[in-house]
Design a protein around this motif. Structure first.
Motif, PDB file in Angstrom:
ATOM      1  N   PRO A 137       0.817  -1.221   0.000  1.00 23.38           N
ATOM      2  CA  PRO A 137       0.000   0.000   0.000  1.00 23.38           C
ATOM      3  C   PRO A 137       0.847   1.267   0.000  1.00 23.38           C
ATOM      4  O   PRO A 137       1.943   1.306   0.561  1.00 23.38           O
ATOM      5  N   CYS A 138       0.313   2.293  -0.617  1.00 25.71           N
ATOM      6  CA  CYS A 138       0.967   3.599  -0.660  1.00 25.71           C
ATOM      7  C   CYS A 138       0.867   4.236   0.718  1.00 25.71           C
ATOM      8  O   CYS A 138      -0.207   4.262   1.320  1.00 25.71           O
ATOM      9  N   GLY A 139       1.958   4.755   1.216  1.00 28.86           N
ATOM     10  CA  GLY A 139       1.973   5.388   2.528  1.00 28.86           C
ATOM     11  C   GLY A 139       1.273   6.733   2.556  1.00 28.86           C
ATOM     12  O   GLY A 139       0.867   7.207   3.614  1.00 28.86           O
ATOM     13  N   GLY A 140       1.087   7.363   1.395  1.00 30.30           N
ATOM     14  CA  GLY A 140       0.457   8.679   1.357  1.00 30.30           C
ATOM     15  C   GLY A 140      -1.047   8.647   1.221  1.00 30.30           C
ATOM     16  O   GLY A 140      -1.712   9.660   1.417  1.00 30.30           O
ATOM     17  N   ALA A 141      -1.614   7.508   0.878  1.00 27.55           N
ATOM     18  CA  ALA A 141      -3.060   7.397   0.666  1.00 27.55           C
ATOM     19  C   ALA A 141      -3.748   6.967   1.962  1.00 27.55           C
ATOM     20  O   ALA A 141      -4.270   5.879   2.077  1.00 27.55           O
ATOM     21  N   ARG A 142      -3.724   7.842   2.929  1.00 29.47           N
ATOM     22  CA  ARG A 142      -4.342   7.548   4.232  1.00 29.47           C
ATOM     23  C   ARG A 142      -5.532   8.467   4.447  1.00 29.47           C
ATOM     24  O   ARG A 142      -5.396   9.541   5.013  1.00 29.47           O
ATOM     25  N   GLY A 143      -6.668   8.070   3.933  1.00 31.33           N
ATOM     26  CA  GLY A 143      -7.888   8.838   4.126  1.00 31.33           C
ATOM     27  C   GLY A 143      -8.153   9.894   3.072  1.00 31.33           C
ATOM     28  O   GLY A 143      -9.237  10.452   3.029  1.00 31.33           O
TER      29      GLY A 143
END
Length: 167
Positions: A68-74
């Motif tokens: 998973p991409c670490g920047g795509a949080r919410g």
């Protein structure tokens, strides 16, 4: 019935504007998603497969090996924002907005307006990830770049539209 629907060739839509392929080498409107491959900003050997679902704006972003991409949080990460920007260059803002069912207030939509509308609806993270098939199509497109130029027909490309020359 329009003439193009009776034809055995598909219409080729030219890009709305030329785009640079280094950051987002592959973008498509397919399978109920805006989806594509986005280069990593920090690692030249890593790419991300990003997508946004039509209507719900559910999004997914992961590396080509499903991390998973670490920047795509919410909210949309920079990869998804870059994908939207390149889709607007490739297909035009109106076509992308129409496909995603994103109504932008007033005037001509642009990439920023589309992102604003979609993130304003609080999209769900973890939309249906199509990383494997999208990345596979991307690799197949790259394979054609490695072929030697030839005038001989390629059987696997017979479905591509033929170009017409003036008589």
């Amino acid at each position: 019935m329009p003439v193009w629907e009776r034809s055995s060739t598909a219409r080729v839509v030219p890009p709305a504007r030329p785009r640079k392929l280094a950051k987002v080498p592959f973008v498509e409107l397919a399978d109920g998603r805006l989806q594509g491959v986005v280069s990593s900003g920090s690692d030249i050997g890593r790419v991300y497969v990003s997508s946004i679902a039509v209507g719900t704006y559910a999004f997914a972003c992961s590396t080509n090996n499903n991390r998973p991409c670490g920047g795509a949080r919410g909210t949309f990460c920079n990869h998804i924002r870059a994908l939207v920007g390149e889709a607007v260059l490739q297909y035009g803002a109106e076509r992308v907005a129409r496909y995603l069912k994103a109504e932008t207030p007033g005037g001509e939509p642009d990439a920023e307006a589309l992102v604003s509308v979609m993130t304003g609806t609080r999209p769900e993270q973890g939309g249906t990830s199509a990383a494997a098939p999208v990345f596979s199509r991307f690799l197949r497109h790259l394979a054609y770049l490695e072929l030697e130029p030839t005038t001989a027909p390629l059987p696997e490309m017979q479905w591509f539209p033929a170009t017409r020359t003036a008589a």
